[in-house]
Design an enzyme around this catalytic site. Structure first.
Site, mmCIF file in Angstrom:
data_model
loop_
_atom_site.group_PDB
_atom_site.id
_atom_site.type_symbol
_atom_site.label_atom_id
_atom_site.label_comp_id
_atom_site.label_asym_id
_atom_site.label_seq_id
_atom_site.Cartn_x
_atom_site.Cartn_y
_atom_site.Cartn_z
ATOM 1 N N TYR A 35 -79.897 73.174 -41.290
ATOM 2 C CA TYR A 35 -78.566 73.126 -40.684
ATOM 3 C C TYR A 35 -77.579 72.432 -41.614
ATOM 4 O O TYR A 35 -76.462 72.928 -41.838
ATOM 5 C CB TYR A 35 -78.636 72.407 -39.342
ATOM 6 C CG TYR A 35 -77.352 72.443 -38.562
ATOM 7 C CD1 TYR A 35 -76.978 73.586 -37.856
ATOM 8 C CD2 TYR A 35 -76.498 71.341 -38.524
ATOM 9 C CE1 TYR A 35 -75.800 73.627 -37.131
ATOM 10 C CE2 TYR A 35 -75.324 71.375 -37.801
ATOM 11 C CZ TYR A 35 -74.967 72.522 -37.112
ATOM 12 O OH TYR A 35 -73.788 72.555 -36.405
ATOM 13 N N LYS A 67 -74.143 73.982 -43.388
ATOM 14 C CA LYS A 67 -72.805 73.444 -43.139
ATOM 15 C C LYS A 67 -72.177 72.835 -44.394
ATOM 16 O O LYS A 67 -70.956 72.907 -44.577
ATOM 17 C CB LYS A 67 -72.856 72.419 -41.997
ATOM 18 C CG LYS A 67 -73.205 73.032 -40.645
ATOM 19 C CD LYS A 67 -72.241 74.166 -40.260
ATOM 20 C CE LYS A 67 -72.520 74.717 -38.873
ATOM 21 N NZ LYS A 67 -71.596 75.816 -38.502
#
Length: 252
Positions: A157, A161
């Site tokens: 994740y 990002k």
């Protein structure tokens, strides 16, 4: 006297992905109330059609166009079919938390496939369409505080990002001469259907509340003000930057 900034979106068309629930839905509702015609996009036709119906019943302008953003060709076709396009919220995303040593190829492909690959080509489709329409406007890539720090069980994740942050800066430079601005919103943990299961773990819940210095988990309406600011002329000098709405998490 200097006039107050305008947050009106009157006469603009705003496309929001992941608009059926959570942050995406909240942003779409606020944009409609600010005067925009909102195009809601998500895989679930029922969810976005329900939201669109509620908005139109309230006298606002909204329509639902179901589409899976991971289908690059389908999303490009959706965008190319829009007669105008002024605001885009690149919001669809997911997560599958695991220790880095336990991440499978399927985990990686799922998270990166939606959070980065789909987001990249959605952004490409929109910038191309805005250029073709000679449309000045604003794009918001939904990032995260995890695009600025690290955290255990979130290696994939975080990677996706951090990549969105770089993508935003690089593309902002390229499209600035076209009058297109691109920024990110970087929330902390927000109570949504996606994050609700995480807080069922008391240890995790306590950790989050310790890290968020204002002492509470975020709500979707903590994000909508920033989303309206970035979409409107009030932020006309802002591009290639981030709005970190993390309650102080990254200050430590």
């Amino acid at each position: 006297m200097i006039a107050p900034p305008s947050f009106s979106l009157e006469g603009r068309l705003a496309l929001v992905t992941g608009a059926g629930r959570g942050i995406g839905r909240a942003i779409a509702e606020v944009y409609a109330q600010a005067g925009a015609e909102v195009v809601l996009c998500a895989r679930s036709a029922l969810e976005i059609e329900t939201v669109a119906a509620e908005l139109t019943e309230a006298g606002l302008k909204a329509r639902a166009i179901p589409c899976d953003v991971t289908d690059v060709a389908a999303f490009r076709s959706l965008v190319d079919g829009l007669e105008r396009l002024n605001v885009f919220v690149n919001n669809a995303g997911t997560n599958r938390p695991k220790p880095q040593m336990e991440v499978t190829e399927d985990d990686f492909d799922l998270v990166v496939g939606l959070n980065l690959r789909a987001a990249f080509f959605a952004l490409q489709a929109v910038t191309r369409r805005m250029r073709a329409l000679n449309s000045r406007g604003s794009i918001i890539n939904m990032s995260s505080q995890m695009g600025h720090v690290g955290a255990e069980n979130r290696s994939v994740y975080c990677a996706s990002k951090w990549a969105i942050e770089g993508l935003t800066k690089a593309t902002a430079i390229e499209v600035a001469p076209l009058g297109i601005r691109i920024n990110t919103i970087c929330p902390t943990f927000i109570e949504t259907p996606l994050t609700k299961p995480y807080f069922e773990d008391p240890t995790f819940s306590q950790h989050v509340k310790r890290m968020i210095k204002i002492g509470r988990v975020g709500q979707v309406d903590d994000i909508t003000g920033a989303a309206l600011y970035l979409a409107s002329d009030a932020s006309s000098l802002m591009t290639g930057s981030s709005m970190v709405l993390d309650g102080g998490w990254t200050a430590e």
